[in-house]
Design a protein around this motif. Sequence first.
Motif, short mmCIF file in Angstrom:
data_model
loop_
_atom_site.label_atom_id
_atom_site.label_comp_id
_atom_site.label_asym_id
_atom_site.label_seq_id
_atom_site.Cartn_x
_atom_site.Cartn_y
_atom_site.Cartn_z
N MET A 119 0.84 -1.20 0.00
CA MET A 119 0.00 0.00 0.00
C MET A 119 0.88 1.25 0.00
O MET A 119 1.80 1.38 0.79
CB MET A 119 -0.93 -0.01 1.21
N ASN A 120 0.56 2.17 -0.87
CA ASN A 120 1.31 3.41 -1.04
C ASN A 120 0.70 4.47 -0.12
O ASN A 120 -0.21 5.19 -0.51
CB ASN A 120 1.25 3.84 -2.51
N ILE A 121 1.18 4.55 1.09
CA ILE A 121 0.61 5.45 2.09
C ILE A 121 1.73 5.95 2.99
O ILE A 121 2.69 5.24 3.24
CB ILE A 121 -0.49 4.72 2.89
N ARG A 122 1.60 7.21 3.44
CA ARG A 122 2.61 7.79 4.32
C ARG A 122 2.01 8.98 5.07
O ARG A 122 0.91 9.43 4.79
CB ARG A 122 3.81 8.26 3.51
N ILE A 154 -1.60 14.44 8.75
CA ILE A 154 -2.25 14.29 7.44
C ILE A 154 -1.62 13.08 6.75
O ILE A 154 -0.42 13.06 6.49
CB ILE A 154 -2.11 15.57 6.60
N ILE A 155 -2.45 12.09 6.46
CA ILE A 155 -2.01 10.82 5.89
C ILE A 155 -2.62 10.68 4.50
O ILE A 155 -3.80 10.94 4.31
CB ILE A 155 -2.44 9.64 6.79
N GLY A 156 -1.79 10.28 3.55
CA GLY A 156 -2.29 10.11 2.19
C GLY A 156 -1.31 9.37 1.32
O GLY A 156 -0.36 8.74 1.78
N LYS A 157 -1.52 9.50 0.02
CA LYS A 157 -0.71 8.82 -0.98
C LYS A 157 0.66 9.45 -1.07
O LYS A 157 0.82 10.66 -0.96
CB LYS A 157 -1.44 8.91 -2.32
N ASN A 158 1.67 8.61 -1.28
CA ASN A 158 3.03 9.07 -1.53
C ASN A 158 3.15 9.33 -3.02
O ASN A 158 3.12 8.40 -3.82
CB ASN A 158 4.03 8.02 -1.07
N LEU A 159 3.27 10.58 -3.43
CA LEU A 159 3.33 10.93 -4.84
C LEU A 159 4.65 10.52 -5.49
O LEU A 159 4.76 10.52 -6.71
CB LEU A 159 3.12 12.44 -5.02
N MET A 160 5.66 10.17 -4.69
CA MET A 160 6.96 9.81 -5.22
C MET A 160 7.14 8.29 -5.37
O MET A 160 8.21 7.83 -5.70
CB MET A 160 8.07 10.34 -4.29
N ALA A 161 6.08 7.53 -5.11
CA ALA A 161 6.18 6.08 -5.17
C ALA A 161 4.94 5.50 -5.83
O ALA A 161 3.94 6.18 -6.01
CB ALA A 161 6.35 5.50 -3.77
N GLU A 162 5.05 4.23 -6.17
CA GLU A 162 3.92 3.52 -6.78
C GLU A 162 3.35 2.55 -5.76
O GLU A 162 3.97 2.24 -4.77
CB GLU A 162 4.39 2.75 -8.02
N GLY A 163 2.17 2.07 -6.07
CA GLY A 163 1.53 1.09 -5.21
C GLY A 163 0.05 1.37 -5.10
O GLY A 163 -0.46 2.36 -5.61
#
Length: 174
Positions: A119-122, A154-163
């Motif tokens: 999962m692409n989350i950070r 604030i938690i969301g998608k990592n724009l620098m990674a895939e997944g």
Amino acid sequence: MKKSALILLPLIVFSCKKAVPMSEKKTDSVIVSEQSANTLPSDSQDLKINHDSLKTIQKIDSDADEIKNGQIIKVVDGEKLPLLIDEKFTDKNQKLVLKIRNYKKSSLKASILPQNNKMNIRFNQIKTPDGKFDGPFGRELSYEIPKNGEVWLIIGKNLMAEGEIAGDFSVRIE
């Protein structure tokens, strides 16, 4: 003149000559069988969350306080820490904003525990009580809080990674 030409000619020929690249066989020093024997349980693709080890942590249900423009906004009391929040992203553009009111400690530790390790989350940002934003961070966060007040995570998608962005995850705050 002839002597200087004889000296320069080999230098010019040598400098203009293209080297033919040799095909090197690159091998890794780690053997695959050794690598699989040395992996940790946390390295696996499907990370299982052991809730038994979190018995002292209060669990918050996944009913959002407010959903606005794809943002899930949850408000928690800083007096109730440590706690574990279970949540689910169903859309690739969702964000979770955790507003921790009455935070009185000098440092904050938090971690994201996704059901699917792919999962692409950070932690995208943190807002401190003095109004300053900082970030981005990874799945683990340790941050010094300058004064008492409301802290946002604030938690969301990592724009620098895939997944994958959709899926279940938990946030542990200490």
